[in-house]
Scaffold this motif. Structure first.
Motif, PDB file in Angstrom:
ATOM      1  N   ALA A  16      50.529  48.532  10.697  1.00 40.64           N
ATOM      2  CA  ALA A  16      51.224  47.371  10.153  1.00 40.64           C
ATOM      3  C   ALA A  16      52.408  46.971  11.045  1.00 40.64           C
ATOM      4  N   VAL A  17      53.150  47.945  11.538  1.00 42.83           N
ATOM      5  CA  VAL A  17      54.275  47.654  12.437  1.00 42.83           C
ATOM      6  C   VAL A  17      53.760  46.998  13.722  1.00 42.83           C
ATOM      7  N   GLU A  18      52.670  47.525  14.265  1.00 40.95           N
ATOM      8  CA  GLU A  18      52.097  46.925  15.471  1.00 40.95           C
ATOM      9  C   GLU A  18      51.665  45.485  15.211  1.00 40.95           C
ATOM     10  N   PHE A  19      51.064  45.242  14.041  1.00 37.27           N
ATOM     11  CA  PHE A  19      50.631  43.886  13.706  1.00 37.27           C
ATOM     12  C   PHE A  19      51.828  42.948  13.587  1.00 37.27           C
TER      13      PHE A  19
ATOM     14  N   LYS B 119      54.341  42.792  15.306  1.00 38.54           N
ATOM     15  CA  LYS B 119      54.823  42.393  16.630  1.00 38.54           C
ATOM     16  C   LYS B 119      54.037  41.211  17.192  1.00 38.54           C
ATOM     17  N   THR B 120      52.941  40.848  16.523  1.00 40.29           N
ATOM     18  CA  THR B 120      52.138  39.724  17.017  1.00 40.29           C
ATOM     19  C   THR B 120      52.737  38.382  16.622  1.00 40.29           C
ATOM     20  N   LYS B 121      53.782  38.382  15.815  1.00 38.74           N
ATOM     21  CA  LYS B 121      54.477  37.143  15.463  1.00 38.74           C
ATOM     22  C   LYS B 121      55.621  36.968  16.455  1.00 38.74           C
ATOM     23  N   PRO B 122      55.447  36.126  17.487  1.00 36.99           N
ATOM     24  CA  PRO B 122      56.445  36.032  18.565  1.00 36.99           C
ATOM     25  C   PRO B 122      57.840  35.673  18.052  1.00 36.99           C
ATOM     26  N   GLY B 123      58.814  36.416  18.526  1.00 38.16           N
ATOM     27  CA  GLY B 123      60.208  36.106  18.226  1.00 38.16           C
ATOM     28  C   GLY B 123      60.653  36.392  16.810  1.00 38.16           C
ATOM     29  N   ALA B 124      59.783  36.927  15.961  1.00 36.66           N
ATOM     30  CA  ALA B 124      60.141  37.124  14.555  1.00 36.66           C
ATOM     31  C   ALA B 124      60.944  38.393  14.322  1.00 36.66           C
ATOM     32  N   ARG B 125      60.830  39.362  15.218  1.00 36.96           N
ATOM     33  CA  ARG B 125      61.569  40.625  15.099  1.00 36.96           C
ATOM     34  C   ARG B 125      61.319  41.287  13.736  1.00 36.96           C
TER      35      ARG B 125
ATOM     36  N   ALA C  70      59.282  44.069  13.302  1.00 35.30           N
ATOM     37  CA  ALA C  70      58.858  45.470  13.376  1.00 35.30           C
ATOM     38  C   ALA C  70      59.802  46.394  12.610  1.00 35.30           C
ATOM     39  N   GLY C  71      61.102  46.177  12.777  1.00 38.15           N
ATOM     40  CA  GLY C  71      62.067  47.028  12.083  1.00 38.15           C
ATOM     41  C   GLY C  71      61.971  46.876  10.577  1.00 38.15           C
TER      42      GLY C  71
END
Length: 424
Positions: free
Chosen positions: A109-112, A114-120, A122-123
């Protein structure tokens, strides 16, 4: 230095997320969405099974999961829809799939995210899903869902149902039966199949009839607990069929119906198969040609024609009509959990109009002394008893011979209404 690209989604999660997105955002049936994903390329059977479990399990418990996530997110609605869905599916894995380690669910889920550019994101994904994994048994305690909730709010959270549906069942069926229905729709349905027409029917019947876990047998139909697996599926495969639907037909004593029987909403022929098993002369129609094509492949001897039962003229006068009426499907949410997130109260009124048109058109064509068998798979009195009462009131020469409903405490987790009308 080149930034690392996110890992590709594991196959089962990719198929499940695509199917759920098509279902919830584009209103495609969940099974159709799954079929599209599963047929898009080679997939390990274990991944196909996991994708199915994730899709159906998430839809059954969607509101419960969304409430849990809301405890750790200030504003879940701010997440992009696909991201919110991915977080929900990962939370479902963590809370309900014991064989999947929590860290594996968090990782994909965390890796997925990261596919939203610029959304930050993951944290945020990492923090929220780790909080979810720390809930343990608390997430399975009804008291967790009672916080700051009225009784209707609690019921919607815990039983993962829209409030209009909870309110209707509580009002129309009373507390005890409503709770039975709410519990049932959270579970998968019993496994049902019909052996009529199978080349190995006698051998399979003899074997399965002796299994201690069998729930019920009727004719060539069986009911087994949900999740039952066969070591080796016969070739050709057995015809899957809701056993609760079989019970509805049996309650109307089809052996007494005059022939020929017009199965006017036949679909792929599940109920046609039961009538053939009883050696009745049947002809069938449906507005969808592809469904009738499936019926003809499975039951090649049946006469069929493409037609809308609300307007169709039968090729010859039927002695009886079987109407598996289009309905809201609220009785089979265990099998089709996406229905509860797509239906609206206004849909129910529209359906009763169509049902009345079908009843009127087909009843007008039945020979005097014949019957009209009405079956629905919904829990809404206006589409069931109310529909029949209104129709009979307008037609004094038509009487109600039999009415039946699946018992609320049925172990099958599916609910049908059935009525047999006599045409004077």
């Amino acid at each position: 230095m080149k930034a690392r690209s996110p890992k590709p989604l594991p196959p089962a999660r990719r198929v499940a997320l695509e199917a759920l997105f098509r279902c919830l955002m584009n209103r495609q049936d969940i099974q159709a969405g799954l079929d599209a994903g599963l047929s898009s390329g080679p997939l390990d059977p274990r991944d196909a099974s996991l994708a199915t479990e994730l899709s159906y399990g998430y839809l059954r418990l969607k509101a419960r999961i969304e409430y849990i996530l809301s405890r750790f997110l200030k504003d879940p609605g701010q997440l992009p829809p696909k991201m919110r869905l991915a977080m929900g599916v990962a939370a479902y894995e963590i809370l309900y799939l014991d064989k999947v380690p929590a860290y594996a669910s968090v990782d994909w889920a965390v890796e997925f995210s990261k596919t939203k550019p610029g959304a930050r994101l993951a944290g945020l994904f990492n923090a929220v899903l780790r909080r979810v994994s720390e809930l343990g048994e608390t997430a399975h305690d009804p008291d967790f869902f009672r916080k700051d909730a009225s009784l209707p709010e609690f019921l919607c959270r815990w039983y993962s149902c829209p409030q209009w549906m909870v309110d209707m069942w509580w009002r129309e069926y009373g507390e005890q039966d409503a709770l039975h229905y709410l519990e049932a729709q959270l579970k998968p349905p019993a496994l049902g199949f019909n052996l009529f027409g199978h080349p190995e029917a006698d051998e399979i019947y003899s074997e399965v009839a002796g299994w201690p876990e069998i729930l019920d047998i009727e004719g060539m139909s069986f009911a087994l607990p949900a999740g039952t697996r066969f070591e080796e599926e016969p070739d050709p495969p057995m015809h899957r069929q809701s056993f609760a639907a079989r019970q509805a037909i049996e309650a109307l004593n089809p052996e007494t119906w005059r022939e020929p029987v017009w199965d006017a909403c036949a679909g792929r022929g599940g109920k046609t198969r039961i009538l053939l098993e009883k050696e009745l002369d049947v002809f069938a129609s449906d507005p969808h040609k592809e469904r009738l094509d499936g019926l003809k492949r499975e039951l090649p001897g049946v006469r069929t024609f493409v037609a809308n039962a609300a307007t169709a003229k039968a090729p010859h006068a039927p002695g009886s009509v079987l109407l598996d009426l289009p309905c809201s499907g609220l009785g089979v949410l265990s099998r089709r959990p996406d229905t509860k997130w797509k239906r609206k109260p206004s849909d129910l009124a529209d359906l009763t109009v169509l049902q009345a048109e079908i009843l009127q058109n087909t009843t007008d064509q039945v020979k005097p002394g014949g019957s009209v068998a009405v079956i629905t798979c919904t829990l809404n009195p206006d589409e069931n008893q109310g529909l029949i009462q209104r129709f009979v009131k307008k037609h004094p020469k038509i009487t109600v011979h039999t009415e039946w409903t699946t018992p609320p405490d049925s172990p099958l987790n599916e609910f049908f209404y059935a009525a047999l009308l006599k045409v004077g």
